[in-house]
Design a protein around this motif. Structure first.
Motif, mmCIF file in Angstrom:
data_model
loop_
_atom_site.group_PDB
_atom_site.id
_atom_site.type_symbol
_atom_site.label_atom_id
_atom_site.label_comp_id
_atom_site.label_asym_id
_atom_site.label_seq_id
_atom_site.Cartn_x
_atom_site.Cartn_y
_atom_site.Cartn_z
ATOM 1 N N THR A 8 0.838 -1.202 0.000
ATOM 2 C CA THR A 8 0.000 0.000 0.000
ATOM 3 C C THR A 8 0.870 1.248 0.000
ATOM 4 O O THR A 8 1.908 1.294 0.663
ATOM 5 C CB THR A 8 -0.914 0.023 1.244
ATOM 6 O OG1 THR A 8 -1.762 -1.135 1.216
ATOM 7 C CG2 THR A 8 -1.777 1.276 1.282
ATOM 8 N N ARG A 9 0.430 2.254 -0.757
ATOM 9 C CA ARG A 9 1.079 3.561 -0.733
ATOM 10 C C ARG A 9 0.022 4.651 -0.687
ATOM 11 O O ARG A 9 -0.857 4.723 -1.537
ATOM 12 C CB ARG A 9 1.960 3.762 -1.966
ATOM 13 C CG ARG A 9 2.552 5.168 -2.076
ATOM 14 C CD ARG A 9 3.440 5.537 -0.907
ATOM 15 N NE ARG A 9 3.823 6.944 -0.952
ATOM 16 C CZ ARG A 9 4.647 7.540 -0.094
ATOM 17 N NH1 ARG A 9 5.188 6.832 0.881
ATOM 18 N NH2 ARG A 9 4.931 8.806 -0.200
ATOM 19 N N ARG A 10 0.119 5.467 0.376
ATOM 20 C CA ARG A 10 -0.806 6.588 0.535
ATOM 21 C C ARG A 10 -0.056 7.902 0.370
ATOM 22 O O ARG A 10 1.077 8.041 0.825
ATOM 23 C CB ARG A 10 -1.466 6.547 1.912
ATOM 24 C CG ARG A 10 -2.266 5.281 2.196
ATOM 25 C CD ARG A 10 -2.996 5.372 3.531
ATOM 26 N NE ARG A 10 -3.608 4.095 3.887
ATOM 27 C CZ ARG A 10 -3.004 3.138 4.580
ATOM 28 N NH1 ARG A 10 -1.746 3.338 5.006
ATOM 29 N NH2 ARG A 10 -3.616 2.011 4.863
ATOM 30 N N ALA A 13 -4.493 11.905 1.924
ATOM 31 C CA ALA A 13 -5.781 11.211 1.966
ATOM 32 C C ALA A 13 -5.980 10.287 0.767
ATOM 33 O O ALA A 13 -6.948 9.524 0.719
ATOM 34 C CB ALA A 13 -6.911 12.237 2.020
ATOM 35 N N ASN A 14 -5.083 10.351 -0.198
ATOM 36 C CA ASN A 14 -5.219 9.547 -1.414
ATOM 37 C C ASN A 14 -4.409 8.254 -1.306
ATOM 38 O O ASN A 14 -3.269 8.269 -0.841
ATOM 39 C CB ASN A 14 -4.751 10.340 -2.638
ATOM 40 C CG ASN A 14 -5.587 11.582 -2.873
ATOM 41 O OD1 ASN A 14 -6.807 11.555 -2.743
ATOM 42 N ND2 ASN A 14 -4.931 12.685 -3.225
ATOM 43 N N THR A 15 -5.001 7.155 -1.748
ATOM 44 C CA THR A 15 -4.319 5.868 -1.768
ATOM 45 C C THR A 15 -3.990 5.513 -3.205
ATOM 46 O O THR A 15 -4.879 5.219 -4.005
ATOM 47 C CB THR A 15 -5.195 4.764 -1.139
ATOM 48 O OG1 THR A 15 -5.531 5.142 0.203
ATOM 49 C CG2 THR A 15 -4.462 3.435 -1.110
ATOM 50 N N ASP A 18 -3.477 0.178 -3.297
ATOM 51 C CA ASP A 18 -4.341 -0.213 -2.187
ATOM 52 C C ASP A 18 -4.285 -1.722 -1.964
ATOM 53 O O ASP A 18 -4.933 -2.500 -2.656
ATOM 54 C CB ASP A 18 -5.774 0.230 -2.498
ATOM 55 C CG ASP A 18 -6.717 0.038 -1.321
ATOM 56 O OD1 ASP A 18 -6.273 -0.440 -0.261
ATOM 57 O OD2 ASP A 18 -7.902 0.386 -1.465
ATOM 58 N N SER A 54 3.752 2.589 2.224
ATOM 59 C CA SER A 54 3.120 2.954 3.491
ATOM 60 C C SER A 54 2.979 1.733 4.391
ATOM 61 O O SER A 54 3.122 1.821 5.610
ATOM 62 C CB SER A 54 1.736 3.576 3.232
ATOM 63 O OG SER A 54 1.856 4.750 2.454
ATOM 64 N N GLY A 221 -5.955 1.871 -7.841
ATOM 65 C CA GLY A 221 -4.988 1.382 -6.864
ATOM 66 C C GLY A 221 -5.114 -0.074 -6.491
ATOM 67 O O GLY A 221 -4.226 -0.611 -5.819
#
Length: 274
Positions: A8-10, A13-15, A18, A54, A221
């Protein structure tokens, strides 16, 4: 060989990616498709450690590359070469010197500062250029070459690293159909002949079907498709791209399809269906 687990990479507030998960048990040529913003480039950048994850795990040959630091991280980046859409060459430098930059991680800093390389490295760089059909341009400035030739120089630079994995981020997005075909055939040949894993972000479905052993589809994502090229039907493509019934993949094609290539594809699909 490769295990991706809930990667996961955020960004605030945006991913961007996912909870992506998949595994690869042997060297393959893998195509990742999806609309702009689907997370394809972010995934490759996490794998090469140009961008931190993340959360999640990305394990290659039993080692979580996301935990590597310092020299170990640089060694991984040497083993996981990256090819970019815009080539990232030094325009005013000659072609062979651009290729030799792929050996920087293995050479003393003082030598590279003065553009000094061992004779063996120079010969190897020229051999790689010859393999890609552009050895005759070795002494030219990179900026004097066509886009397709520059992308082959970028591939040669990646091979100079002697990587186990080659990541290609939209390698043909800025090329005309003829050069796109030449570049994709070069990547496929590298996989077949060297046994290297190749993972390429692609923007055309016919390219993914023709050159890849496996196709992963991403949307917003998330991985929404993971299968063989034969399973990548137009209906599946609509789901990946979030398109309606009027979606036509012909409009995305940049491939030159000669009769022999069409016949080979149809024979492969017939064998699978049987």
């Amino acid at each position: 060989m490769l295990v991706v687990d809930k990667l996961t990479r955020r960004f605030g507030a945006n991913t961007a990616v996912d909870s992506a998960s998949f595994s690869v048990d042997r060297p393959m040529m893998i195509g990742i498709i999806g609309a702009s913003g689907a997370g394809k480039s972010t995934f490759l950048r996490m794998m090469n450690r140009l961008t931190d994850a993340s959360e999640g795990v990305l394990r290659f040959e039993g080692r979580d590359v996301l935990t590597l630091k310092g020299r170990d991280k640089r060694r991984w980046q040497s083993n996981c070469a990256m090819i970019f859409q815009q080539f990232n060459l030094v325009p005013r430098m000659d072609v062979v010197s651009n290729v030799l930059h792929g050996a920087l991680a293995r050479r003393p800093v003082i030598g590279t500062l003065f553009n000094l390389y061992p004779r063996d490295d120079i010969h190897r760089a020229i051999d790689i250029l010859d393999r890609l059909g552009i050895a005759g341009h070795a002494a030219k400035r990179a900026e004097a070459l066509s886009g397709g030739q520059q992308q082959r120089v970028a591939i040669a630079r990646a091979l100079m690293q002697d990587p186990k994995v080659i990541l290609a981020d939209e390698p043909i997005a800025s090329l005309d159909p003829m050069n796109a075909q030449i570049v994709m055939e070069a990547l496929r040949r590298i996989h077949d002949e060297d046994g290297r894993m190749v993972i390429a972000n692609l923007h055309t479905l016919d390219t993914a079907r023709r050159y890849c052993d496996r196709v992963i589809g991403m949307r917003l994502g998330r991985i929404v498709f993971d299968g063989t090229p034969e399973q990548l039907t137009t209906g599946v493509a609509r789901d990946i791209y979030g398109a309606g019934a009027d979606f036509s993949e012909d409009a995305t094609s940049t491939e030159i399809r000669d009769p022999a290539a069409v016949a080979r594809t149809e024979i492969r699909q017939a064998r699978v269906s049987v």
